[in-house]
Design a protein around this motif. Structure first.
Motif, PDB file in Angstrom:
ATOM      1  N   ASN A 148      -7.508   8.875   8.783  1.00 44.42           N
ATOM      2  CA  ASN A 148      -7.279   7.801   7.809  1.00 44.42           C
ATOM      3  C   ASN A 148      -5.844   7.948   7.295  1.00 44.42           C
TER       4      ASN A 148
ATOM      5  N   TRP B 282      -5.518   0.495  -1.506  1.00 45.38           N
ATOM      6  CA  TRP B 282      -6.966   0.276  -1.362  1.00 45.38           C
ATOM      7  C   TRP B 282      -7.428   1.055  -0.149  1.00 45.38           C
TER       8      TRP B 282
ATOM      9  N   SER C 117       0.866  -1.176   0.000  1.00 46.96           N
ATOM     10  CA  SER C 117       0.000   0.000   0.000  1.00 46.96           C
ATOM     11  C   SER C 117       0.904   1.227   0.000  1.00 46.96           C
TER      12      SER C 117
ATOM     13  N   ARG D 194       1.421   5.250   0.169  1.00 49.70           N
ATOM     14  CA  ARG D 194       0.733   6.442   0.696  1.00 49.70           C
ATOM     15  C   ARG D 194       1.507   7.729   0.427  1.00 49.70           C
TER      16      ARG D 194
ATOM     17  N   ARG E 234       2.108 -10.773   8.060  1.00 44.77           N
ATOM     18  CA  ARG E 234       0.999 -11.641   7.668  1.00 44.77           C
ATOM     19  C   ARG E 234       0.954 -12.853   8.599  1.00 44.77           C
TER      20      ARG E 234
ATOM     21  N   GLY F 130     -10.881   2.046   2.134  1.00 45.54           N
ATOM     22  CA  GLY F 130     -12.294   1.743   2.353  1.00 45.54           C
ATOM     23  C   GLY F 130     -12.931   2.597   3.428  1.00 45.54           C
TER      24      GLY F 130
ATOM     25  N   ARG G 243       4.224  -5.482   5.475  1.00 46.49           N
ATOM     26  CA  ARG G 243       3.443  -5.598   6.707  1.00 46.49           C
ATOM     27  C   ARG G 243       3.349  -7.076   7.087  1.00 46.49           C
TER      28      ARG G 243
HETATM   29  C1  LIG Z   1     -10.783  -3.447   2.288  1.00 43.84           C
HETATM   30  C2  LIG Z   1      -9.559  -2.604   2.603  1.00 43.84           C
HETATM   31  C3  LIG Z   1      -9.729  -1.314   3.097  1.00 43.84           C
HETATM   32  C4  LIG Z   1      -8.605  -0.515   3.381  1.00 43.84           C
HETATM   33  N1  LIG Z   1      -8.800   0.780   3.784  1.00 43.84           N
HETATM   34  C5  LIG Z   1      -7.734   1.574   3.998  1.00 43.84           C
HETATM   35  C6  LIG Z   1      -7.923   2.943   4.307  1.00 43.84           C
HETATM   36  O1  LIG Z   1      -9.043   3.456   4.385  1.00 43.84           O
HETATM   37  N2  LIG Z   1      -6.807   3.698   4.516  1.00 43.84           N
HETATM   38  C7  LIG Z   1      -5.545   3.198   4.403  1.00 43.84           C
HETATM   39  O2  LIG Z   1      -4.587   3.952   4.574  1.00 43.84           O
HETATM   40  N3  LIG Z   1      -5.333   1.895   4.058  1.00 43.84           N
HETATM   41  C8  LIG Z   1      -6.386   1.073   3.856  1.00 43.84           C
HETATM   42  N4  LIG Z   1      -6.195  -0.237   3.480  1.00 43.84           N
HETATM   43  C9  LIG Z   1      -4.825  -0.751   3.294  1.00 43.84           C
HETATM   44  C10 LIG Z   1      -4.425  -1.742   4.402  1.00 43.84           C
HETATM   45  O3  LIG Z   1      -4.155  -1.024   5.582  1.00 43.84           O
HETATM   46  C11 LIG Z   1      -3.188  -2.547   3.932  1.00 43.84           C
HETATM   47  O4  LIG Z   1      -3.532  -3.308   2.797  1.00 43.84           O
HETATM   48  C12 LIG Z   1      -2.655  -3.495   5.007  1.00 43.84           C
HETATM   49  O5  LIG Z   1      -2.167  -2.771   6.116  1.00 43.84           O
HETATM   50  C13 LIG Z   1      -1.512  -4.374   4.482  1.00 43.84           C
HETATM   51  O6  LIG Z   1      -0.462  -3.582   3.954  1.00 43.84           O
HETATM   52  P1  LIG Z   1       0.041  -3.790   2.449  1.00 43.84           P
HETATM   53  O7  LIG Z   1      -1.130  -3.493   1.535  1.00 43.84           O
HETATM   54  O8  LIG Z   1       1.166  -2.799   2.251  1.00 43.84           O
HETATM   55  O9  LIG Z   1       0.511  -5.203   2.314  1.00 43.84           O
HETATM   56  C14 LIG Z   1      -7.294  -1.035   3.193  1.00 43.84           C
HETATM   57  C15 LIG Z   1      -7.141  -2.329   2.652  1.00 43.84           C
HETATM   58  C16 LIG Z   1      -8.248  -3.085   2.347  1.00 43.84           C
HETATM   59  C17 LIG Z   1      -8.056  -4.441   1.709  1.00 43.84           C
END
Ligand SMILES: Cc1cc2nc3c(=O)[nH]c(=O)nc-3n(C[C@H](O)[C@H](O)[C@H](O)COP(=O)(O)O)c2cc1C
Length: 177
Positions: free
Chosen positions: A67, A122, A12, A14, A161, A124, A159
């Motif tokens: 967020n 992503w 993810s 940012r 798992r 949400g 992150r």
């Molecule tokens: C359904 C869903 C909703 C999420 N919503 C947010 C969000 O609103 N804000 C955010 O910063 N990350 C959000 N994430 C990211 C997750 O925090 C992130 O995928 C998780 O911590 C694992 O990290 P990685 O994607 O780097 O492996 C969301 C992920 C998913 C799948």
């Protein structure tokens, strides 16, 4: 890039550079989403791509300040609102498959983006009605998630798992992997 490499290296993202994303790359990731499997192949997903700075900024009011991804929405040169038309999917065993269908497509998009050097996150946690009003998404449509799309300006560590033994079982629910 090898598919397992793409899956294990995706993060993810940012923080984004302000470099615009080429239209061809946007279409490439949308095409990857388009190829996802779905309930009866009905393809309920819809994607609203926003590059116009004012339209992107109008989304911010829908995100809580805490967020962790909110700044990414402001920073990325492109934002994709991932939507679904529930009427174009099914319900079985109480499971509304428009969510699953669109989640698969969304993840195709995220993996394809990583494959072409782009970041996604992503998101949400936002107010759906506020987003719909801000960018004019019609009522029967649901917003499944929103992602910034752009060139990453960070390299986050993986992150944690769960171990396979916590989530997978061989032959019997009592026999962890
Ligand atoms: C359904 C869903 C909703 C999420 N919503 C947010 C969000 O609103 N804000 C955010 O910063 N990350 C959000 N994430 C990211 C997750 O925090 C992130 O995928 C998780 O911590 C694992 O990290 P990685 O994607 O780097 O492996 C969301 C992920 C998913 C799948």
């Amino acid at each position: 890039m090898d598919i397992f490499q793409v899956i294990s290296d995706r993060r993810s993202i940012r923080k984004y550079k302000d470099t615009p994303v080429e239209r061809e790359k946007i279409e490439q990731v949308l095409n990857a989403a388009r190829l996802a499997p779905s309930w009866k192949n009905m393809q309920c997903w819809r994607f609203l791509v926003l590059t116009d700075p004012e339209r992107r900024a109008s989304l911010l009011q829908a995100f809580p300040d805490d967020n962790p991804g909110k700044k990414a929405i402001a920073m990325a040169p492109c934002v994709i609102v991932v939507c679904a038309d529930p009427a174009e999917s099914g319900v079985e065993n109480g499971i509304e498959y428009y969510i699953g269908d669109t989640a698969i497509a969304f993840e195709h998009l995220c993996l394809a983006a990583h494959g072409v050097g782009l970041g996604t996150c992503w998101m949400g946690w936002f107010d759906e009605a506020t987003i719909k009003a801000a960018v004019g998404i019609p009522e029967p449509i649901r917003i499944i998630g929103i992602t910034p799309l752009g060139y990453p300006d960070q390299e986050p560590k993986p992150r944690p798992r769960k171990e396979l033994s916590q989530i997978a079982f061989f032959e019997s629910w009592e026999a962890p992997c």
